[in-house]
Design a protein around this motif. Structure first.
Motif, PDB file in Angstrom:
ATOM      1  N   LYS A   1       0.828  -1.478  -0.056  1.00  0.00           N
ATOM      2  CA  LYS A   1       0.103   0.100   0.004  1.00  0.00           C
ATOM      3  C   LYS A   1       0.983   1.359   0.203  1.00  0.00           C
ATOM      4  CE  LYS A   1      -3.667  -2.625   2.210  1.00  0.00           C
ATOM      5  NZ  LYS A   1      -4.338  -2.741   3.409  1.00  0.00           N
ATOM      6  N   SER A   2       0.975   1.905   0.967  1.00  0.00           N
ATOM      7  CA  SER A   2       1.732   3.261   1.047  1.00  0.00           C
ATOM      8  C   SER A   2       3.174   2.955   2.018  1.00  0.00           C
ATOM      9  CB  SER A   2       0.877   4.276   1.686  1.00  0.00           C
ATOM     10  OG  SER A   2       0.728   4.211   3.080  1.00  0.00           O
ATOM     11  N   ARG A   3       3.477   1.941   2.196  1.00  0.00           N
ATOM     12  CA  ARG A   3       4.828   1.486   2.846  1.00  0.00           C
ATOM     13  C   ARG A   3       5.658   0.935   2.087  1.00  0.00           C
ATOM     14  NH1 ARG A   3       2.589  -2.125   7.626  1.00  0.00           N
ATOM     15  NH2 ARG A   3       1.722  -3.098   5.957  1.00  0.00           N
ATOM     16  N   MET A   4       6.750   1.485   2.294  1.00  0.00           N
ATOM     17  CA  MET A   4       8.037   0.996   1.451  1.00  0.00           C
ATOM     18  C   MET A   4       9.322   0.703   2.339  1.00  0.00           C
ATOM     19  SD  MET A   4      10.300   2.493  -1.715  1.00  0.00           S
ATOM     20  CE  MET A   4      11.341   3.553  -0.749  1.00  0.00           C
ATOM     21  N   LEU A   5       9.664  -0.742   2.438  1.00  0.00           N
ATOM     22  CA  LEU A   5      10.840  -1.080   3.098  1.00  0.00           C
ATOM     23  C   LEU A   5      11.976  -1.317   2.194  1.00  0.00           C
ATOM     24  CD1 LEU A   5       9.315  -3.632   5.497  1.00  0.00           C
ATOM     25  CD2 LEU A   5       9.807  -1.353   6.011  1.00  0.00           C
ATOM     26  N   LYS A   6      13.047  -0.736   2.263  1.00  0.00           N
ATOM     27  CA  LYS A   6      14.576  -0.865   1.776  1.00  0.00           C
ATOM     28  C   LYS A   6      15.137  -2.205   2.817  1.00  0.00           C
ATOM     29  CE  LYS A   6      15.440   3.478  -0.284  1.00  0.00           C
ATOM     30  NZ  LYS A   6      16.399   4.644  -0.309  1.00  0.00           N
ATOM     31  N   VAL A   7      15.364  -3.424   2.254  1.00  0.00           N
ATOM     32  CA  VAL A   7      15.704  -4.356   2.942  1.00  0.00           C
ATOM     33  C   VAL A   7      17.218  -5.044   2.543  1.00  0.00           C
ATOM     34  CG1 VAL A   7      15.188  -6.736   3.761  1.00  0.00           C
ATOM     35  CG2 VAL A   7      13.414  -5.253   3.104  1.00  0.00           C
ATOM     36  N   SER A   8      18.006  -4.926   3.376  1.00  0.00           N
ATOM     37  CA  SER A   8      19.403  -5.720   3.331  1.00  0.00           C
ATOM     38  C   SER A   8      19.498  -7.006   3.880  1.00  0.00           C
ATOM     39  CB  SER A   8      20.431  -4.602   3.997  1.00  0.00           C
ATOM     40  OG  SER A   8      21.615  -5.306   3.718  1.00  0.00           O
TER      41      SER A   8
END
Length: 83
Positions: free
Chosen positions: A44-51
């Motif tokens: 939806k409106s959330r974004m996670l940058k994942v390492s």
């Protein structure tokens, strides 16, 4: 027999698959130069940058020297309902 290379190679697609399984849209960076993060998860409106880091013994080498009696699974269980 799995070695460290197998685990490290499988960690990123496994993480991406778990996010996708939970309904997140995934964008994965490929190639040797991946600045800051390995994949992006959008819900939806959330974004996670994942390492993503993988290990054969389940340890997270970047943080374990700063913690005593770390309970990584407990931390994930605590955080999971908010994601």
């Amino acid at each position: 027999m799995k070695n460290s290379w197998h685990v490290a190679t499988a960690a990123e697609p496994f993480a991406a698959a778990q996010f996708a399984r939970c309904g997140w849209d995934i964008s994965v960076q490929y190639g040797a130069n991946q600045p800051e993060y390995d994949l992006v998860a959008v819900d939806k409106s959330r974004m996670l940058k994942v390492s993503v880091k993988g290990s054969k013994d389940g340890g997270w080498g970047l943080t374990q020297s700063y913690l005593s009696n770390a309970n990584y699974h407990g931390a994930v269980d605590t955080r999971l309902p908010t994601l």
